[in-house]
Design a protein around this motif. Structure first.
Motif, mmCIF file in Angstrom:
data_model
loop_
_atom_site.group_PDB
_atom_site.id
_atom_site.type_symbol
_atom_site.label_atom_id
_atom_site.label_comp_id
_atom_site.label_asym_id
_atom_site.label_seq_id
_atom_site.Cartn_x
_atom_site.Cartn_y
_atom_site.Cartn_z
ATOM 1 N N ASN A 67 0.611 3.705 10.703
ATOM 2 C CA ASN A 67 -0.380 3.838 11.769
ATOM 3 C C ASN A 67 -1.789 3.823 11.213
ATOM 4 N N LYS A 68 -1.948 4.517 10.101
ATOM 5 C CA LYS A 68 -3.268 4.587 9.504
ATOM 6 C C LYS A 68 -3.759 3.170 9.181
ATOM 7 N N GLU A 69 -2.879 2.403 8.576
ATOM 8 C CA GLU A 69 -3.262 1.049 8.200
ATOM 9 C C GLU A 69 -3.534 0.189 9.425
ATOM 10 N N VAL A 70 -2.683 0.330 10.426
ATOM 11 C CA VAL A 70 -2.830 -0.508 11.616
ATOM 12 C C VAL A 70 -4.150 -0.218 12.311
ATOM 13 N N ASN A 71 -4.547 1.019 12.298
ATOM 14 C CA ASN A 71 -5.797 1.375 12.960
ATOM 15 C C ASN A 71 -7.006 0.731 12.298
ATOM 16 N N GLU A 116 0.829 -1.207 0.000
ATOM 17 C CA GLU A 116 0.000 0.000 0.000
ATOM 18 C C GLU A 116 0.862 1.256 0.000
ATOM 19 N N ILE A 117 1.894 1.221 0.854
ATOM 20 C CA ILE A 117 2.682 2.441 1.085
ATOM 21 C C ILE A 117 3.449 2.874 -0.158
ATOM 22 N N ASP A 129 8.989 9.439 9.771
ATOM 23 C CA ASP A 129 7.705 10.108 9.904
ATOM 24 C C ASP A 129 6.755 9.698 8.786
ATOM 25 N N ILE A 130 7.305 9.672 7.569
ATOM 26 C CA ILE A 130 6.454 9.360 6.432
ATOM 27 C C ILE A 130 5.891 7.949 6.575
ATOM 28 N N VAL A 131 6.777 7.025 6.878
ATOM 29 C CA VAL A 131 6.321 5.650 6.975
ATOM 30 C C VAL A 131 5.364 5.479 8.137
ATOM 31 N N MET A 183 2.416 -2.598 16.295
ATOM 32 C CA MET A 183 3.241 -1.461 16.703
ATOM 33 C C MET A 183 4.625 -1.946 17.105
ATOM 34 N N LEU A 184 4.635 -3.076 17.762
ATOM 35 C CA LEU A 184 5.903 -3.627 18.211
ATOM 36 C C LEU A 184 6.795 -3.955 17.016
#
Ligand SMILES: Nc1ncnc2c1ncn2[C@@H]1O[C@H](COP(=O)(O)OP(=O)(O)O)[C@@H](O)[C@H]1O
Ligand SMILES: Nc1ncnc2c1ncn2[C@@H]1O[C@H](COP(=O)(O)OP(=O)(O)O)[C@@H](O)[C@H]1O
Ligand code: SF4
Ligand code: SF4
Ligand code: SF4
Lengths: 393, 427, 273, 458
Positions: D155-159, D125-126, D148-150, D170-171
């Motif tokens: 985070n968006k995807e993980v949420n 995706e990224i 920061d970019i990654v 996150m780990l």
């Protein structure tokens, strides 16, 4: 009605442009306004010289500090920087002079800064004697007071006669008596008025003519007696250590919200410095003022307590005011107050008086930690049903 | 490691004096000599000596504890006893030392006081300090000598009268009572005669920084030079000898065009001349000093060497008016001067000794020095257009000495002075 | 006491909410307990959900609870009957979990609180850290995140340290930079973590010594679940010759909630008697 | 041969490199975050500055063409963007490998499978979405770093995933990212730039094929110029690019400064105090500067300079990092937005919430509390920004106040809200006629000062 008076007092107390004093000055000829810093200054003598002595107690949390920090390092208490900020922003414009009673090195050096900045027409560091013999310390104190009077005389040419001075003393005697009455009422019925309200009422007296303050106090005493109010399940505390830099009112409120009634404090100690009346019948009233200072002063961190230990006096106060515990609240970096605490706390420990201590500064805005500590203090006295060990006193 | 530097004779003399003093203190119980606790600024040692008593200076004990790296523990102990983190660490260090058995710098126990002589000059904390000591030594008499502040830029007759009266009616009677001796004015006068000789030497010694290179460092070495006058020797013949010797040594250095002695030998090149305001840090004294001499910075004058008395403005004791002299001496100490006077004194130093920069070492403990220092700095910067530097540390609290912060600031300060020299000479 | 009642304690912390359901009587015991991370949600909402979750799991209705007490930041909960201050509850909970303790130290996410109590569990004296967050659990969380360690593993990692490396200053933020620096100097993760633990433990021990704590000392709060932290405190106590015995319990993080539930029961009987 | 000078500012949060020529003109800038190993960070910044310098030299060489033909400008801009993307892509690939290793050693069984699957999806995706943002968006100018970019995308995807996978995911990220940041990925400029051009050609080829009115969203007029023309530009540029790729950018002297300067592998005489460098840099850009305020990641400096750019006095915070740039970082984290969105949000505020503690660690807790009592996000942000500025004002006062002109530097000067409060308070307290300078290169002032010292002491 009482609410309105308190609101008015609050406004006066924190009027950092000192408008009432300016107004008063403009309403008569040869009037002078003299600022005095904490703690105690015999305002009577200025009154008698057609002047108004205005108490300068810092900017509290109402003055943003921008340039004040240029004058003080971070490890110096807060009050001098807010005072400097006020000075730079011309809040003292129109003041004729400034008196810095000797209480600590910070205030002492602030007097020098006022001199260098050219504030007022005179800046007098008033060296209160630490010698309490009338012919040694007393003589010196008289000389110091006379110096102040000479400065004022240079400004308005008004001769302070014994009659004038005796009259002034009388007014201040009334003032002290009324304040004492208020404290006594709160001692018995602390729910009739909050500590913050009392604080505002007394503090207003620092910036208006004593005649007006006496009127306010008289109505307040009358009105408070009529108040009902509901007693709450709170402990009674004495707050100690705040004689110079004032705690923010939010702090006073926090203490009372977190389960305590403040029945005794040293917030505005200057107004209650002389305990009892000063003689008004003497032909040498300056001498009366002097001997009142030597003999009737309360105890404070700024006076060496030779022969009259402060811990004993604190204990007397605890007994008199029937307090459950003591809160030692001192301004951060205030050497005089903080160096007293171990002495006083040891006595409390020995006599089984419960106490806590914490630091604040006049612009503290976050009371969470303090609330928790005070709350726990009150919990710890209330929740465990042991009787507070007053018997040990 | 620092290479061993040959000790000058004066250093040896001083060491003997100090050791002797602590020996005498250690033996006070046996010899029956009475011990008086008092302070350095406004110390009326001559009077104490005239009664045959021995002075102890709690501040000097604190200072010594700092140098011997003991102060950290002492302060911690005092804080455990309820003292705040915020207050003067000299007091806490002294209290901590007491709690730990009151062992002095030479390992000998310092005897308890027989008299607490509170001659508090230029600092309110002294008052609180003695209130604390009074409770640690219950029953010991306290004599209080209140020194009025030079608020009006001068000493008035009333101020002197107030002090003399206190001396006569408070201090002397208590001393008579404690020592069992009568006040002996002739003896006092003869001690004061020595003092005035010492005072002359002091002025001459600190005036040698006029030379280029300066033969001495008036701060880091200066604090050693004022040792004897500040630790009770001012009116003694030993002190006169010591200062005569010291002066002689310095004159030789001038002849040889030598720079100051540092713990690592002679300073090679004098690159910056500084005037410093504020006491030094004792816990890291060597590291602190090294930051300066490594950069070729020599201190040509410092206010700290004037805490025990200011003599370069002309004041000398007058043996014919002993009590008045003592009073005036007290009122003349550096921290008893008002800010304006301090500015004048410092600017005189800066001009007289041609300093390149003015540095403030602001001490967290000491409100007496620190409150107002920033304004002093601004005034000097404006008045003399001299570059100023500012560092912060503490006398004896190791927690407040951050080597990297100080180094960073000093480095920037020296680079700033250098850059300035470079550009200004180019023009 | 006639019969058992249900009491409920909710400790709203700054990052984790703790809930405990208790049976309160002369011999109170824990029926169920649960934690939930707030993770940028509204704590009030998270707490409410957590309460419901615990009730549901035990087949108990809210109306069956005699006293629901809050502590920490829980004052805003609608369903509470009473609120107690953190030190009051941690003292109670700490002693409940570690009977006989005379000092309780709550090591939480933002503050460290040391509370001295007498044999009756009465709070005698206390000290807590203030405006500066050096020495807080949040600090460990930040560092462990940087080092890529799960908070649960931090303790075990710390135990592996051989030569701990402590950060130079007290400031947690500056310490982070120190840590970065350490990583680049090749200091091992256990040594860094241990160093951080020691610097926090140092604050704890300072509080203990200024409080003149009496032994035994119960550790409570989230950091007391961290074995590395416990060990660091023990080491420093030994080093400073304080002679204090340290106790901790697997349920340490619930101490505040337990204390609240216990005080709730106490108040209930006091008010109804 | 032309002489170039390098200044390196090894800051606590970011490492900056500046290359100037012998007339003090900036020709190369490089920046990266100092989360990683100091030496690596310095190298990354230095290399980036050199790449950047090559592009600058290219642009200087083609000055005339660029003036007259906007399509040249567009083309070079695009090449630069793709160049950045390719650098990014390499690191992302590296990160992907690291992700696998981490999963391998941390998880097992079904969990491992699932996580691995999620990661594959996220990485897939990224990549393209970032390429798009580089090419068609303005990511290149946003000054964001790899991490920061990654992490924003990640985070968006993980949420979006189920709650139980939040912690493990996150780990995986936390465990992997530091490794990658600590590694230096070297690129061959020539190779990468050619690759960029090939990629671009593919893209432009698509435009060529599109019908005249089909140049939809994102394809602006400028781009249209390239239509049918790009091959020609490509051919004429190739030679120049080959030239700058081979050009020896000779660094005659360099000076290092900044928080971590002691760790730089430079001789002592090449290390300068950051205070002098910041002042010198700011003074060079704005010669009338008398007061400099620099707010960096964990220190704030207030500096007074004279007409020569020499420091006359300064004041900086130490021991406590409250109210510095890092604080803003935590706040951004707490609000789950990126650093450069903070300022704009704060500016929307209608009033400022009173903030009591600017301690970085307490920030998150205080924000949560304020949100709970119903304060608006923007108002809280405004309060936080103001609190930072209040601290800076106090340091300014200590250093001697504000004198005309006033220059604001450091990374935080990029934050509009901070700038707004600084301007407000400076003007109100030190006079309305004070001129306030902020430069787009403000974060580079320290490095610039360093480079200038390097030139002067050469
Ligand atoms: N499973 C765990 N293992 C080790 N430490 C933990 C664990 N869970 C939480 N912590 C630590 O506990 C802290 C939170 O403690 P807590 O008592 O909940 O704080 P508060 O009540 O003040 O919010 C975290 O910052 C973290 O350092
Ligand atoms: N694009 C941006 N928008 C807003 N703030 C930024 C931006 N980039 C950096 N910053 C801020 O600048 C800080 C770093 O500043 P910098 O001067 O590089 O610090 P240092 O020199 O200490 O490394 C960051 O912590 C961040 O708060
Ligand atoms: S608060 Fe304390 S230290 Fe500060 S001026 Fe007042 S008395 Fe002095
Ligand atoms: S405040 Fe300063 S002068 Fe006073 S006792 Fe402390 S160090 Fe000495
Ligand atoms: S020192 Fe660090 S942890 Fe402490 S208040 Fe300052 S920023 Fe926060």
């Amino acid at each position: 009605m009482l609410k309105e008076i308190v609101a008015r007092c609050e406004e006066l107390a924190f009027d950092l442009s000192f408008s009432r004093a300016r107004e008063w000055k403009s309403q008569g000829k040869n009037r002078v306004v003299v600022g005095h810093l904490p703690v105690y200054f015999p305002r009577e003598i200025i009154h008698a010289a057609n002047g108004l002595a205005v108490g300068i107690l810092g900017g509290g949390d109402r003055k943003l500090i921008i340039r004040g920090d240029a004058y003080y390092q971070s490890y110096i208490c807060h009050i001098p920087r807010s005072i400097i900020e006020l000075a730079i922003d011309k809040h003292f414009a129109g003041f004729d002079g400034f008196i810095f009673p000797s209480i600590c090195d910070v205030m002492r050096n602030l007097s020098g800064m006022f001199q260098m900045m050219g504030e007022g027409k005179f800046v007098k560091y008033l060296d209160l004697p630490q010698n309490f013999q009338s012919h040694i310390g007393g003589t010196f104190y008289r000389y110091e007071l006379q110096t102040v009077l000479n400065e004022v005389y240079k400004l308005n040419g008004i001769e302070v006669t014994p009659e004038r001075l005796n009259h002034s003393i009388k007014l201040f005697n009334i003032n002290r008596t009324l304040i004492r009455q208020l404290y006594d009422i709160r001692q018995e019925f602390p729910w009739k008025m909050t500590a913050a309200d009392l604080y505002h009422i007394v503090r207003a007296g620092y910036v208006i003519p004593v005649e007006e303050h006496n009127e306010i106090l008289e109505s307040v005493v009358r009105l408070v007696m009529e108040e009902r109010g509901d007693p709450m399940d709170k402990i009674r505390v004495l707050v100690m250590g705040a004689f110079c830099e004032q705690p923010p009112v939010g702090l006073i409120r926090t203490i009372e919200l977190a389960g305590c009634y403040i029945v005794e404090d040293d917030f505005l100690l200057g107004a209650r410095w002389i305990q009892g009346d000063i003689d008004t019948g003497s032909t040498d009233p300056l001498e009366s003022i002097t001997s009142a200072y030597l003999e009737k002063s309360t105890f404070s961190s700024s006076v060496y307590d030779i022969g009259n230990p402060k811990e004993v006096r604190l204990l007397n106060l605890i007994r008199q005011r029937k307090v459950d515990g003591v809160i030692f609240a001192a301004p951060s970096f205030c050497d005089p107050a903080l160096l007293d605490h171990p002495i006083l706390q040891k006595e409390c420990n020995d006599k089984n008086v419960r106490f806590i201590s914490f630091l604040y500064s006049e612009n503290t805005g976050q009371f969470k930690v303090i609330k928790e500590q005070v709350g726990t203090f009150s919990d710890s006295i209330k929740l465990w049903d042991e009787p507070v060990l007053k018997a040990n006193l | 490691m620092a290479k061993e530097v040959a000790k000058e004779r004066s250093m040896i003399i001083q060491k003997e004096m100090i050791t002797g003093h602590f020996k005498e203190l250690g033996a006070a119980k046996e010899t029956g000599k009475k011990v008086v606790y008092t302070f350095v600024p406004g110390n009326i040692s001559e009077l104490i000596l005239s009664f045959g008593m021995l002075p102890v200076y709690p501040e000097l004990n604190a200072l010594q504890s700092g140098m011997r790296k003991k102060s950290g523990d002492y302060i911690r102990d005092a804080e455990q006893h309820g003292h705040s983190e915020d207050v003067c660490t000299y007091v806490k260090c002294d209290v901590g030392m007491m709690l730990n058995g009151n062992i002095g710098p030479t390992g000998e126990k310092i005897p308890k006081p027989d008299l607490l002589l509170l001659s508090y000059t230029g600092c309110f904390t002294f008052l609180k300090w003695f209130e604390t000591l009074e409770r640690l030594y219950p029953g010991v008499p306290v004599a209080l000598l209140h020194t009025p502040y030079q608020e009006a830029h001068k000493i008035t007759p009333e101020m002197t009268a107030y002090m003399v009266k206190q001396l006569k009616e408070e201090v002397i009677p208590k001393m008579e009572q404690v020592s069992g001796n009568k006040y002996d004015e002739e003896k006092l006068k003869s001690i004061l005669r020595n003092s005035s000789k010492v005072e002359d030497f002091i002025v001459k010694i600190f005036d040698t920084t006029k030379h280029r290179p300066s033969p001495i460092d008036a701060y880091f070495a200066g604090v050693y030079y004022i040792g004897p006058i500040n630790s009770g020797f001012r009116g003694t013949p030993e002190a006169v000898d010591y200062y005569a010797e010291l002066y002689k040594e310095i004159l030789t250095r001038i002849d040889k065009k030598l720079g100051p002695i540092t713990p690592e030998g002679e300073m090679e090149e004098e690159r910056f001349r500084l005037v410093v305001e504020g006491p030094p840090n004792w816990t890291h004294f060597r590291e602190f000093w090294k930051l300066f001499y490594d950069m070729g910075a020599v201190i040509v004058a410092s206010s700290y060497t004037k805490v025990g008395g200011v003599y370069d403005m002309g004041f000398r004791v007058n043996p014919d008016k002993p009590l008045e002299s003592l009073a005036e001496y007290c009122m003349n100490c550096y921290t008893n001067l008002n800010l304006q006077q301090r500015v004048e004194l410092l600017s005189k130093c800066i001009t007289d000794y041609q300093a390149d920069g003015f540095l403030v070492n602001s001490i967290k403990s000491c409100n007496s020095f620190s409150a107002g220092q920033l304004m002093i700095m601004q005034q000097l910067e404006r008045k003399l257009e001299i570059p100023t530097g500012f560092i912060e540390s503490d006398l004896v609290d190791p927690r407040y000495f951050s080597y990297s912060n100080i180094k960073n600031r000093l480095e920037s300060f020296f680079q700033m002075l250098e850059q300035r020299k470079m550009i200004l000479t180019r023009q | 006491m006639e019969k058992n009642i249900f009491t409920f304690g909710v400790d709203v912390g700054s990052s984790i909410i703790k809930a405990v359901l208790m049976s309160y009587s002369d011999n109170p015991f824990i029926i169920d307990k649960e934690t939930e991370k707030i993770r940028k949600r509204n704590p009030g909402m998270v707490a409410d959900q957590l309460i419901d979750q615990v009730l549901e799991r035990n087949n108990i209705k809210y109306s069956d609870i005699t006293y629901l007490a809050t502590t920490g930041e829980g004052e805003m909960l609608q369903r509470k009957r009473g609120h107690f201050y953190s030190m009051t509850t941690h003292a109670k909970g700490g002693v409940f979990l570690n009977p006989g303790s005379l000092t309780v130290v709550d090591m939480g996410a933002l503050y460290v609180r040391a509370i001295k109590i007498n044999e009756l569990g009465r709070v005698l004296d206390y000290k807590m850290t203030g405006q500066c967050a050096s020495g807080s659990g949040q600090f460990i969380e930040n560092i462990s995140r940087y080092l890529g360690l799960a908070i649960e593993d931090v303790g075990a990692t710390s135990l592996k340290s051989v030569t701990p490396e402590t950060p130079s200053g007290i400031c947690s933020v500056l310490a982070e930079t120190d840590v970065i620096n350490m990583v680049s100097r090749g200091i091992s993760t256990p040594d860094i973590i241990k160093g951080i633990h020691l610097s926090i433990a140092n604050k704890v021990v300072k509080l203990l010594s200024s409080l003149k704590a009496t032994s035994p000392v119960a550790l409570t709060g989230g950091m007391a679940m961290n074995i590395g932290m416990i060990q660091a405190v023990e080491e420093l106590i030994q080093e400073s010759k304080l002679n204090l015995e340290i106790r901790a319990n697997a349920d340490s993080i619930y101490a505040g909630a337990i204390g609240a539930a216990l005080w709730g029961g106490f108040r209930h009987f006091k008010l109804t008697s | 041969m032309k002489k170039y000078f390098l200044g390196i500012d090894l800051g606590s949060t970011t490492s900056k490199a500046i290359i100037i020529d012998d007339r003090d003109t900036i020709i190369g800038r490089g920046i990266t975050n100092t989360r990683a190993n100091y030496t690596v960070a310095t190298e990354i910044a230095r290399l980036e500055a050199i790449y950047n310098a090559r592009f600058s030299i290219l642009k200087m060489k083609l000055e005339d063409e660029i003036e007259s033909k906007p399509e040249y400008k567009k083309y070079i801009k695009d090449v630069e963007a793709v160049f950045q993307y390719l650098q990014f892509k390499r690191r992302l690939d590296r990160l992907n490998v690291q992700f696998r290793d981490t999963i391998e050693e941390t998880f097992s069984g079904e969990k491992r499978e699932n996580i691995s699957g999620y990661i594959t999806r996220i990485v897939k995706e990224i990549g393209p979405s970032i390429l798009d943002e580089y090419l068609n968006g303005s990511l290149g100018q946003k000054n964001q770093f790899f991490r920061d970019i990654v992490s924003e995308k990640y985070n968006k995807e993980v949420n979006l995933l189920s709650k139980e996978y939040f912690e493990p995911m996150m780990l995986v990220y936390d465990k992997s990212i530091t490794h990658v940041e600590n590694e230096l990925t070297e690129y061959n400029f020539r190779e990468l730039v050619y690759q960029s051009m090939e990629l671009l050609n593919d893209k432009y080829a698509q435009i060529d094929e599109s019908a005249p009115d089909e140049t939809g969203v994102g394809f602006d007029g400028e781009l249209n110029l390239l239509k049918g023309n790009y091959k020609h530009i490509y051919d004429s540029l190739k030679e120049h690019i080959s030239f700058v790729s081979n050009l020896d950018i000779h660094i005659s002297n360099m000076v290092g400064t900044g928080y971590g300067r002691a760790l730089l592998p430079f001789p002592e005489k090449s290390i300068r105090s950051e205070i002098l460098c910041h002042a010198f840099g700011a003074h060079a850009v704005f010669p009338n500067t008398r007061t400099v305020l620099d707010i960096g990641g964990q220190d704030t400096k207030a500096i007074q300079v004279d007409s020569h750019g020499l420091v006359t006095s300064f004041y900086m915070n130490d021991r406590c990092a409250a109210g510095c740039g890092r604080y803003l970082g935590y706040i951004a984290d707490e609000f789950s937005i990126s650093l450069n969105e903070l300022g704009p949000l704060a500016i929307e505020a209608t009033h400022e919430v009173n903030i009591c503690s600017t301690c970085t660690v307490f920030a998150a807790a205080e924000i949560r509390e304020l949100l709970n009592v119903g304060q608006k996000r923007s108002d809280i942000l405004a309060g936080l920004h103001r609190a930072i500025v209040m601290r800076a004002m106090s340091l300014l006062a200590r250093s001697g106040g504000v004198r005309n002109e006033f220059t604001f530097t450091g990374g935080v000067a990029r934050n509009q809200a901070v700038l707004k409060y600084v301007s407000e308070l400076v003007l109100k307290n030190y006079g309305n006629d004070i001129k306030i300078n902020v430069h787009t290169d403000s974060i580079f002032m320290g490095a610039l000062g360093g480079a200038m010292f390097a030139r002067r002491s050469n």
